[in-house]
Design a protein around this motif. Sequence first.
Motif, PDB file in Angstrom:
ATOM      1  N   UNK B 156       0.832  -1.214   0.000  1.00 49.00           N
ATOM      2  CA  UNK B 156       0.000   0.000   0.000  1.00 49.00           C
ATOM      3  C   UNK B 156       0.864   1.261   0.000  1.00 49.00           C
ATOM      4  N   UNK B 157       1.869   1.281   0.888  1.00 47.49           N
ATOM      5  CA  UNK B 157       2.737   2.462   0.998  1.00 47.49           C
ATOM      6  C   UNK B 157       3.491   2.671  -0.306  1.00 47.49           C
ATOM      7  N   UNK B 158       4.033   1.583  -0.843  1.00 45.75           N
ATOM      8  CA  UNK B 158       4.803   1.672  -2.082  1.00 45.75           C
ATOM      9  C   UNK B 158       3.909   2.134  -3.245  1.00 45.75           C
ATOM     10  N   UNK B 159       2.670   1.641  -3.260  1.00 45.06           N
ATOM     11  CA  UNK B 159       1.733   2.019  -4.333  1.00 45.06           C
ATOM     12  C   UNK B 159       1.395   3.507  -4.235  1.00 45.06           C
ATOM     13  N   UNK B 160       1.178   3.981  -3.025  1.00 44.05           N
ATOM     14  CA  UNK B 160       0.846   5.395  -2.825  1.00 44.05           C
ATOM     15  C   UNK B 160       1.994   6.286  -3.314  1.00 44.05           C
ATOM     16  N   UNK B 161       3.203   5.926  -2.907  1.00 43.93           N
ATOM     17  CA  UNK B 161       4.384   6.709  -3.310  1.00 43.93           C
ATOM     18  C   UNK B 161       4.609   6.619  -4.817  1.00 43.93           C
ATOM     19  N   UNK B 162       4.432   5.417  -5.340  1.00 45.48           N
ATOM     20  CA  UNK B 162       4.666   5.205  -6.778  1.00 45.48           C
ATOM     21  C   UNK B 162       3.703   6.029  -7.610  1.00 45.48           C
ATOM     22  N   UNK B 163       2.457   6.088  -7.186  1.00 46.66           N
ATOM     23  CA  UNK B 163       1.462   6.877  -7.938  1.00 46.66           C
ATOM     24  C   UNK B 163       1.798   8.364  -7.883  1.00 46.66           C
ATOM     25  N   UNK B 164       2.270   8.796  -6.728  1.00 45.47           N
ATOM     26  CA  UNK B 164       2.680  10.209  -6.619  1.00 45.47           C
ATOM     27  C   UNK B 164       3.850  10.510  -7.556  1.00 45.47           C
ATOM     28  N   UNK B 165       4.797   9.590  -7.579  1.00 45.80           N
ATOM     29  CA  UNK B 165       5.959   9.775  -8.467  1.00 45.80           C
ATOM     30  C   UNK B 165       5.508   9.789  -9.920  1.00 45.80           C
ATOM     31  N   UNK B 166       4.590   8.886 -10.224  1.00 49.90           N
ATOM     32  CA  UNK B 166       4.076   8.781 -11.588  1.00 49.90           C
ATOM     33  C   UNK B 166       3.376  10.075 -11.995  1.00 49.90           C
ATOM     34  N   UNK B 167       2.585  10.598 -11.070  1.00 47.75           N
ATOM     35  CA  UNK B 167       1.858  11.837 -11.336  1.00 47.75           C
ATOM     36  C   UNK B 167       2.842  12.977 -11.598  1.00 47.75           C
TER      37      UNK B 167
END
Lengths: 82, 179
Positions: B156-167
């Motif tokens: 969950x944490x990695x997904x949240x951070x990854x989406x922010x990076x992607x954005x």
Amino acid sequence: MNELENFDRLCEAARNDAPPAVDVSGKVIEALAERAERRNPWLWAFAGVSSAAALFIAAVAIYIWANAPMAELFDLYVAVLQ
Amino acid sequence: MDDLQDIQKSRTGDSDAFSRLVQRHQNDIASRMWRFTRNRTELDELVQEVFVQAYLSLRTFRGEAPFVHWLNKIAVRAGYQFWRRQAAERSKNEIALDGHDLPGGEVTPSEAAETVHAILQKLEPDDRLVITLLHLDGSSVTEAAALTGWSESKVKVRAFRARNKLKALMELEKQNERA
């Protein structure tokens, strides 16, 4: 639509993307056979070292027998038996 | 002949049995590995690598879950390692989104997959993996955790951070396009 929503839409569309057909069964068996062969040189080396050690011991045994260092002991034993 | 019988025979060195396992599951694994590469040759190599790894660790398969689930874990690990090797080999600067701007209208699955693949190449392997599993494959957090061996909270944490990076990455690309 923002960029992330657009990305999600693309991901959804990409789920239906089918991969090209693969047939790797032959290659997998070949790769495994190659791995097994790569291990064989070590087995051969081990067999070679073992044979060399056995030959050395046999040579030493023959040398001792030829020089008969314990011949007198056997002569005595034979005399007792007679 | 089912998976368990073929696994038993493969463990005793029966290559025909293992060949049957490969033939039965190679398309599932190819679908999985197609997320990790868009190159046909690399796809073949990756699928092959998964089955070689599977054969070498066949003793550890306990039969508690279907064989294909176990294979998928090996596949995800192999794909992740493949991305790590790729990331080590080239710097991020070499990767450009040229020709892979987000298309706005209708796209074919293949075009969509190409674009997603090109975008995700810019992320680190960990981020790329979690986005691939959750958003591209549509796996749940629990499934992604099982496939990666990570805890659910880490996913969950990695997904949240990854989406922010992607954005942030996509916004930057957009700004660069405008400039």
